[in-house]
Design a protein around this motif. Sequence first.
Motif, PDB file in Angstrom:
ATOM      1  N   SER A  73     -35.687  -6.620  20.884  1.00  0.00           N
ATOM      2  CA  SER A  73     -36.650  -5.539  21.079  1.00  0.00           C
ATOM      3  C   SER A  73     -35.968  -4.171  21.031  1.00  0.00           C
ATOM      4  O   SER A  73     -36.538  -3.200  20.529  1.00  0.00           O
ATOM      5  N   THR A  74     -34.736  -4.102  21.547  1.00  0.00           N
ATOM      6  CA  THR A  74     -33.979  -2.853  21.497  1.00  0.00           C
ATOM      7  C   THR A  74     -33.612  -2.507  20.059  1.00  0.00           C
ATOM      8  O   THR A  74     -33.720  -1.353  19.629  1.00  0.00           O
ATOM      9  N   ARG A  75     -33.181  -3.510  19.304  1.00  0.00           N
ATOM     10  CA  ARG A  75     -32.834  -3.275  17.900  1.00  0.00           C
ATOM     11  C   ARG A  75     -34.034  -2.750  17.119  1.00  0.00           C
ATOM     12  O   ARG A  75     -33.924  -1.813  16.324  1.00  0.00           O
ATOM     13  N   LEU A  76     -35.199  -3.350  17.349  1.00  0.00           N
ATOM     14  CA  LEU A  76     -36.404  -2.910  16.654  1.00  0.00           C
ATOM     15  C   LEU A  76     -36.802  -1.498  17.069  1.00  0.00           C
ATOM     16  O   LEU A  76     -37.289  -0.713  16.257  1.00  0.00           O
ATOM     17  N   SER A  77     -36.588  -1.182  18.345  1.00  0.00           N
ATOM     18  CA  SER A  77     -36.874   0.168  18.812  1.00  0.00           C
ATOM     19  C   SER A  77     -35.954   1.170  18.119  1.00  0.00           C
ATOM     20  O   SER A  77     -36.394   2.248  17.676  1.00  0.00           O
ATOM     21  N   TYR A  78     -34.676   0.831  18.003  1.00  0.00           N
ATOM     22  CA  TYR A  78     -33.725   1.683  17.285  1.00  0.00           C
ATOM     23  C   TYR A  78     -34.177   1.870  15.836  1.00  0.00           C
ATOM     24  O   TYR A  78     -34.155   2.981  15.305  1.00  0.00           O
ATOM     25  N   ALA A  79     -34.572   0.763  15.203  1.00  0.00           N
ATOM     26  CA  ALA A  79     -34.990   0.817  13.804  1.00  0.00           C
ATOM     27  C   ALA A  79     -36.194   1.727  13.624  1.00  0.00           C
ATOM     28  O   ALA A  79     -36.270   2.505  12.660  1.00  0.00           O
ATOM     29  N   ASP A  80     -37.151   1.658  14.546  1.00  0.00           N
ATOM     30  CA  ASP A  80     -38.345   2.502  14.464  1.00  0.00           C
ATOM     31  C   ASP A  80     -37.987   3.983  14.571  1.00  0.00           C
ATOM     32  O   ASP A  80     -38.500   4.820  13.819  1.00  0.00           O
ATOM     33  N   HIS A  81     -37.138   4.321  15.513  1.00  0.00           N
ATOM     34  CA  HIS A  81     -36.781   5.732  15.702  1.00  0.00           C
ATOM     35  C   HIS A  81     -35.927   6.241  14.545  1.00  0.00           C
ATOM     36  O   HIS A  81     -36.037   7.420  14.179  1.00  0.00           O
ATOM     37  N   VAL A  82     -35.085   5.383  13.981  1.00  0.00           N
ATOM     38  CA  VAL A  82     -34.333   5.773  12.782  1.00  0.00           C
ATOM     39  C   VAL A  82     -35.300   6.081  11.645  1.00  0.00           C
ATOM     40  O   VAL A  82     -35.189   7.100  10.949  1.00  0.00           O
ATOM     41  N   ARG A  83     -36.286   5.205  11.467  1.00  0.00           N
ATOM     42  CA  ARG A  83     -37.250   5.343  10.367  1.00  0.00           C
ATOM     43  C   ARG A  83     -38.140   6.570  10.547  1.00  0.00           C
ATOM     44  O   ARG A  83     -38.454   7.256   9.570  1.00  0.00           O
ATOM     45  N   LEU A  84     -38.538   6.845  11.790  1.00  0.00           N
ATOM     46  CA  LEU A  84     -39.511   7.909  12.036  1.00  0.00           C
ATOM     47  C   LEU A  84     -38.894   9.288  12.255  1.00  0.00           C
ATOM     48  O   LEU A  84     -39.440  10.300  11.802  1.00  0.00           O
ATOM     49  N   HIS A  85     -37.751   9.330  12.956  1.00  0.00           N
ATOM     50  CA  HIS A  85     -37.262  10.624  13.424  1.00  0.00           C
ATOM     51  C   HIS A  85     -35.848  10.998  12.967  1.00  0.00           C
ATOM     52  O   HIS A  85     -35.426  12.144  13.184  1.00  0.00           O
ATOM     53  N   ILE A  86     -35.123  10.080  12.370  1.00  0.00           N
ATOM     54  CA  ILE A  86     -33.763  10.415  11.922  1.00  0.00           C
ATOM     55  C   ILE A  86     -33.686  10.498  10.399  1.00  0.00           C
ATOM     56  O   ILE A  86     -33.363  11.552   9.837  1.00  0.00           O
ATOM     57  N   THR A  87     -34.026   9.405   9.734  1.00  0.00           N
ATOM     58  CA  THR A  87     -33.938   9.378   8.274  1.00  0.00           C
ATOM     59  C   THR A  87     -34.779  10.451   7.583  1.00  0.00           C
ATOM     60  O   THR A  87     -34.291  11.107   6.656  1.00  0.00           O
ATOM     61  N   PRO A  88     -36.046  10.686   8.000  1.00  0.00           N
ATOM     62  CA  PRO A  88     -36.834  11.710   7.297  1.00  0.00           C
ATOM     63  C   PRO A  88     -36.251  13.118   7.396  1.00  0.00           C
ATOM     64  O   PRO A  88     -36.525  13.967   6.548  1.00  0.00           O
ATOM     65  N   HIS A  89     -35.459  13.378   8.414  1.00  0.00           N
ATOM     66  CA  HIS A  89     -34.943  14.729   8.647  1.00  0.00           C
ATOM     67  C   HIS A  89     -33.527  14.916   8.106  1.00  0.00           C
ATOM     68  O   HIS A  89     -33.245  15.934   7.461  1.00  0.00           O
ATOM     69  N   ILE A  90     -32.642  13.971   8.375  1.00  0.00           N
ATOM     70  CA  ILE A  90     -31.232  14.157   7.993  1.00  0.00           C
ATOM     71  C   ILE A  90     -30.681  12.967   7.226  1.00  0.00           C
ATOM     72  O   ILE A  90     -29.467  12.864   7.040  1.00  0.00           O
ATOM     73  N   GLY A  91     -31.545  12.081   6.769  1.00  0.00           N
ATOM     74  CA  GLY A  91     -31.082  10.890   6.051  1.00  0.00           C
ATOM     75  C   GLY A  91     -30.344  11.208   4.765  1.00  0.00           C
ATOM     76  O   GLY A  91     -29.482  10.439   4.328  1.00  0.00           O
ATOM     77  N   GLY A  92     -30.650  12.349   4.147  1.00  0.00           N
ATOM     78  CA  GLY A  92     -30.003  12.696   2.889  1.00  0.00           C
ATOM     79  C   GLY A  92     -28.625  13.311   3.047  1.00  0.00           C
ATOM     80  O   GLY A  92     -27.912  13.513   2.053  1.00  0.00           O
ATOM     81  N   GLU A  93     -28.223  13.613   4.289  1.00  0.00           N
ATOM     82  CA  GLU A  93     -26.898  14.197   4.530  1.00  0.00           C
ATOM     83  C   GLU A  93     -25.812  13.154   4.278  1.00  0.00           C
ATOM     84  O   GLU A  93     -25.966  11.985   4.611  1.00  0.00           O
ATOM     85  N   GLN A  94     -24.687  13.600   3.708  1.00  0.00           N
ATOM     86  CA  GLN A  94     -23.571  12.681   3.507  1.00  0.00           C
ATOM     87  C   GLN A  94     -22.911  12.365   4.841  1.00  0.00           C
ATOM     88  O   GLN A  94     -22.729  13.254   5.675  1.00  0.00           O
ATOM     89  N   LEU A  95     -22.592  11.107   5.010  1.00  0.00           N
ATOM     90  CA  LEU A  95     -22.063  10.634   6.290  1.00  0.00           C
ATOM     91  C   LEU A  95     -20.839  11.433   6.712  1.00  0.00           C
ATOM     92  O   LEU A  95     -20.741  11.882   7.859  1.00  0.00           O
ATOM     93  N   GLN A  96     -19.897  11.631   5.787  1.00  0.00           N
ATOM     94  CA  GLN A  96     -18.643  12.299   6.157  1.00  0.00           C
ATOM     95  C   GLN A  96     -18.784  13.806   6.298  1.00  0.00           C
ATOM     96  O   GLN A  96     -17.931  14.459   6.886  1.00  0.00           O
ATOM     97  N   LYS A  97     -19.875  14.365   5.764  1.00  0.00           N
ATOM     98  CA  LYS A  97     -20.044  15.818   5.815  1.00  0.00           C
ATOM     99  C   LYS A  97     -21.049  16.258   6.880  1.00  0.00           C
ATOM    100  O   LYS A  97     -21.383  17.435   6.971  1.00  0.00           O
ATOM    101  N   LEU A  98     -21.520  15.299   7.670  1.00  0.00           N
ATOM    102  CA  LEU A  98     -22.480  15.630   8.723  1.00  0.00           C
ATOM    103  C   LEU A  98     -21.814  16.559   9.734  1.00  0.00           C
ATOM    104  O   LEU A  98     -20.714  16.287  10.221  1.00  0.00           O
ATOM    105  N   SER A  99     -22.477  17.659  10.060  1.00  0.00           N
ATOM    106  CA  SER A  99     -21.863  18.673  10.918  1.00  0.00           C
ATOM    107  C   SER A  99     -22.645  18.851  12.211  1.00  0.00           C
ATOM    108  O   SER A  99     -23.845  18.574  12.276  1.00  0.00           O
ATOM    109  N   PRO A 100     -21.985  19.350  13.262  1.00  0.00           N
ATOM    110  CA  PRO A 100     -22.690  19.635  14.512  1.00  0.00           C
ATOM    111  C   PRO A 100     -23.833  20.628  14.314  1.00  0.00           C
ATOM    112  O   PRO A 100     -24.888  20.504  14.931  1.00  0.00           O
ATOM    113  N   ALA A 101     -23.625  21.617  13.436  1.00  0.00           N
ATOM    114  CA  ALA A 101     -24.668  22.617  13.201  1.00  0.00           C
ATOM    115  C   ALA A 101     -25.927  21.964  12.632  1.00  0.00           C
ATOM    116  O   ALA A 101     -27.051  22.313  13.027  1.00  0.00           O
ATOM    117  N   ARG A 102     -25.752  20.996  11.718  1.00  0.00           N
ATOM    118  CA  ARG A 102     -26.922  20.326  11.136  1.00  0.00           C
ATOM    119  C   ARG A 102     -27.632  19.497  12.192  1.00  0.00           C
ATOM    120  O   ARG A 102     -28.870  19.411  12.198  1.00  0.00           O
TER     121      ARG A 102
END
Length: 400
Positions: A73-102
């Motif tokens: 249930s925790t994994r699914l909760s993580y997956a939902d929040h990644v899908r809804l609130h993380i990926t749509p906003h910063i999913g296109g950022e490169q992993l190694q270039k992700l900055s505190p400012a972003r």
Amino acid sequence: MWIGVVTLPDGKRKPISSKDKKKALEKWRELQRQVDDGKPITSGRGVTLERYLAQWVDVTLKQRVAAGKMAESTRLSYADHVRLHITPHIGGEQLQKLSPARLRAWILELQKKPSARQKKPIEGEDSPPMELLSGRTVNYCHSILRAALNAARKDELVSRNVAELVEPPSGKSKRGTALTAEEAEVLFAAAVDDRWGVLWMTILGLGLRRGEALSLRWEDLDLDAGIVKVGPSLQRIRGEVDEATGRRRGTLAVVKSKTEGSDATLAIPDSLAEVLRQHRKSQAVERLAARYWADAGLVFATSVGTAIEPRNANRAWNALCDRVGITRPNELRVRIHDLRHTAATWLHGEGVDMKTIQGALRHTRLATTSEVYTHLTVEVQHRAAKSMNDALSRLNGKAK
């Protein structure tokens, strides 16, 4: 061109290539080594955060679930929040270039984002104000990203966890809304002939969570000795989203407790033990009269012996509160979980200290108890201040 292929844990095939045979073989061996070690299959270079998080949720977290380190249930909760609130906003950022400012900009975006749960407008009245994501939700999203980037750092895909350099908003737990003695008397008087009444009394009397009460089996109770073993919880586990229908298929399951401290043997108040004895007799009569009974072991079951759907328990509780007219300001409801808060408040009212209340509620850390029950801590401080004031007054009197 030399080409090699490695089969990933999810069944997909990942190719490598090079014009040099030796380099191609080295790439293939390195990739196979990462698969054997259970590492996410990315180089980090040019990999987007969206791609990495998909791998993290589908492989790394599934391995944690299989190892018993995380609830599904925790994994699914993580997956939902990644899908809804993380990926749509910063999913296109490169992993190694992700900055505190972003990430700071991302958090500001979430704080201005409308919540999916909006109050319905009432005909003839002004539209209710738009609800934004709560600070707790934003804080939770930050915690998920921090955990994902921490895994990436351990896998040497990034050199630092930039999420640790960004402070999230405060995500304080909601303070419990305890019932007064008068409200509890009205509620239980209305539920005396209700099949749910014993459930509510058990949650209150033992300070249980809803799922813990619904998973109780008669073998967990020793009514003569006055003890009960608690810990596992009945929950509806959400399944993966069906790509064809867009819906989830969930199942009821008894899952182990979040922490070892949640598993405990509790003393049953004598009055509650007597209520449970009567409930067992009534259930035995109902079971014999039923044409079909699924499970003779559950303490709280439906009319055919199956486990009670947690949402149905919520509906029954809300119906009871509505029937007796117990409400809270701002149209907030008294929740089933507030019976647990009521237990803590009543214990405190009887002079029980916060450490003992922590044990009764089975919180792992005293800080958790103090955070959720801040109002009790303040009362303790005022009580201590009054005692000190009395002592100082006596000293002052003698000095004169």
